[in-house]
Design an enzyme around this catalytic site. Structure first.
Site, mmCIF file in Angstrom:
data_model
loop_
_atom_site.group_PDB
_atom_site.id
_atom_site.type_symbol
_atom_site.label_atom_id
_atom_site.label_comp_id
_atom_site.label_asym_id
_atom_site.label_seq_id
_atom_site.Cartn_x
_atom_site.Cartn_y
_atom_site.Cartn_z
ATOM 1 N N GLU A 83 0.828 -1.216 0.000
ATOM 2 C CA GLU A 83 0.000 0.000 0.000
ATOM 3 C C GLU A 83 0.855 1.255 0.000
ATOM 4 O O GLU A 83 0.714 2.132 0.853
ATOM 5 C CB GLU A 83 -0.973 -0.010 1.186
ATOM 6 C CG GLU A 83 -2.028 -1.092 1.042
ATOM 7 C CD GLU A 83 -3.173 -0.971 2.032
ATOM 8 O OE1 GLU A 83 -2.986 -0.366 3.096
ATOM 9 O OE2 GLU A 83 -4.272 -1.486 1.729
ATOM 10 N N GLU A 109 -5.506 -8.418 -1.159
ATOM 11 C CA GLU A 109 -6.202 -8.254 0.117
ATOM 12 C C GLU A 109 -7.660 -7.953 -0.199
ATOM 13 O O GLU A 109 -7.944 -7.136 -1.063
ATOM 14 C CB GLU A 109 -5.660 -7.081 0.942
ATOM 15 C CG GLU A 109 -4.289 -7.286 1.508
ATOM 16 C CD GLU A 109 -3.846 -6.131 2.411
ATOM 17 O OE1 GLU A 109 -4.715 -5.455 2.997
ATOM 18 O OE2 GLU A 109 -2.633 -5.919 2.515
#
Ligand code: P53
Length: 492
Positions: free
Chosen positions: A197, A386
């Site tokens: 991220e 995810e």
């Protein structure tokens, strides 16, 4: 059949949230070890000590005051210190992943297990051994590791003494770490991700309180240095083993304009550029997008970018694009817009969606929207690395006296997302894998809670640190097993 043969079904975790053993076998402290527990309403805090001895805490993402040193302070609980003790339970946990039929397990390596301060000349052998053992265990079951090199856990020494990622010199330290693991685990790992991220640095900046130009300057320099480090890692990987594939990892929050007001539509477009394309473009195309200058100018940002950096970026685009996907949000210029509850919620409330107990708006169609849009932009293979529902779970006695969780809500959430992936694939998207987040319960990154659970496997650990660490299969365990066995055909 929509899902291609060899589709990489599995689950995902991160070292800082599951390993525990934070000071065991020579591991050095990392930034994530200094995060306290939070709740749905209160942020996790980063604790520190100033040179004059005063102690303090700032919300995560806000950045430390100048001169502060990260510190473990009395009176706070640090949930990552023990995590779910994967460090001592990995054999048992991997056996459970294998029982579900995992093809792939996404995990991360803790940098400070390999280089405790980040600056040593020689790696820590015990750290290297631990991950080798984990990879060998996965190999036993034919589970492919997908290894994230950095998942929020920069060694403290680099943060405090060297200025962290804002310092161009941190790139060389990461290069050394990346080279070590790429060399060490040749033959055991095929697929790597550089920074988890990566876009959070810019997209979460100012979420708690408005950010200053100085903070933007720091965040954009931080990102630039990570882009260069990521490009170096890609190049090194291909040199060390030409069959290595390296991906980027983007936090995929899908934004919609709240209203058809052209100002909202433009604000939404600019949000995509700042929060999603800024990082994805550099990592996939090897150069900054045209809008980057506008973003920098908005905050008077002047970046230190060398000619060599630009050359390195151009030579190190990633092989595939991966992202997390939990929620969508709305962007608006109308200041009276409603928001959802929760300390990590982003943007305005969408009247067409419901939200999780943490205020994350559930939007399976947003996943299809993202997959199709991103594939069209980059034309690289995609992986959803995810996805999942953080929820309160009740551990109860099952039909045969075993302890379990009846988590139909989790099955429903996942099923709807699998359906949308299937549609995207039918529409031509080259989607190659799916790893659900927190396939085994672990510490929440956003709140530090255990009770925000994502797993197919329940871990008996509570927010106050108590618990036996025993593992129990939830109802979703059998469901996911069936999904994988049928390659996504049987999702009922
Ligand atoms: P949690 C929000 C905040 C922090 C990390 O989040 C996040 C997000 C989600 O957009 O990203 C990822 O634990 C992250 C994981 C994290 C997961 O989302 O706050 O890569 O480390 O656990 C879920 O519910």
């Amino acid at each position: 059949m929509a899902f291609p043969e060899g589709f990489l079904w599995g689950g995902a975790t991160a070292a800082n949230q599951c390993e525990g053993a934070w000071d065991v076998d020579g591991r050095g402290p990392a930034e994530t070890d200094m995060l306290t527990g939070g709740t749905v309403d209160t942020p996790r805090m980063l604790t520190y000590r100033m040179p004059d001895g005063t102690e303090g805490a700032v919300p995560q993402w806000d950045g430390l005051p100048k001169g502060a040193k990260l510190a473990v302070l009395d009176g706070y609980l640090y949930p990552n210190h023990d995590g779910i003790d994967f460090y001592h339970h990995y054999k048992e946990d991997i056996a459970l992943f294998a029982e579900m039929g995992f093809k792939q397990y996404r995990m991360s390596i803790s940098w400070s297990r390999i280089y405790p301060k980040g600056i040593e000349d020689e790696p820590n052998q015990a750290g290297l051994d631990f991950y080798r053992n984990v990879f060998l265990e996965l190999q036993k079951y034919g589970i492919e590791p997908l290894v994230t090199m950095w998942h929020f856990d920069t060694p403290n020494y680099i943060e405090e003494e060297l200025g962290g990622w804002e310092n161009h010199d941190t790139i060389a330290l990461f290069d050394k770490y990346a080279k070590t693991i790429l060399t060490e685990y040749k033959g055991l790992v095929k697929n790597w991700l550089t920074f988890n991220e990566i876009n959070n640095t810019i997209s979460f900046l100012g979420m708690m309180a408005p950010a200053t130009d100085e903070q933007f300057q720091g965040a954009y320099q931080h990102l630039h240095n990570k882009f260069v480090a990521s490009a170096h890692a890609v190049k090194m990987a291909h040199e060390i083993d030409p069959s290595y594939k390296v991906g980027c990892m983007i936090c995929g929050i899908v934004d919609y304009p709240l209203t058809p007001d052209p100002d909202d539509v433009i604000a939404n477009r600019y949000m995509w550029e700042k929060s999603l394309f800024y990082c994805g473009d550099v990592q996939c195309k090897g150069k900054y997008g045209t809008y980057a200058k506008r973003l920098w100018d908005e905050h008077n940002v002047k970046l230190e970018i060398t000619d060599q950096d630009l050359k390195d970026l151009a030579e190190g685009p990633v092989d595939f694009y991966t992202f997390s996907y939990y929620q969508s949000a709305c962007v608006t210029t109308h200041t009276d817009a409603e928001t959802t509850k929760g300390n990590m919620t982003i943007g305005a409330k969408n009247p067409y969606l419901t939200a999780s107990d943490w205020g994350w708006q559930i939007d399976p169609k947003g996943l299809r929207y993202f997959l199709e849009l991103i594939y069209d932009r980059y034309e690289k293979p995609l992986m959803v690395v995810e996805n999942g529902l953080g929820a309160y779970d009740d551990l109860v006695e099952g039909e045969y006296g075993e302890m379990t969780v009846h988590d139909q809500y989790r099955i429903d959430y996942l099923r709807e997302h699998v359906k949308e992936m299937e549609i995207a694939i039918e529409h031509g998207v080259d989607l190659i894998g799916y790893t659900t987040w927190g396939c085994i319960d672990l510490v929440s990154a956003g709140t530090g809670e255990m009770r925000k659970r994502y797993g197919f496997i329940y871990v008996d650990k509570n927010d106050d640190g108590t618990g036996s660490y025993a593992r129990y299969k939830k109802d979703s365990f059998a469901w996911y097993k069936k999904v994988i066995a049928s390659n996504g055909e049987d999702i009922a």
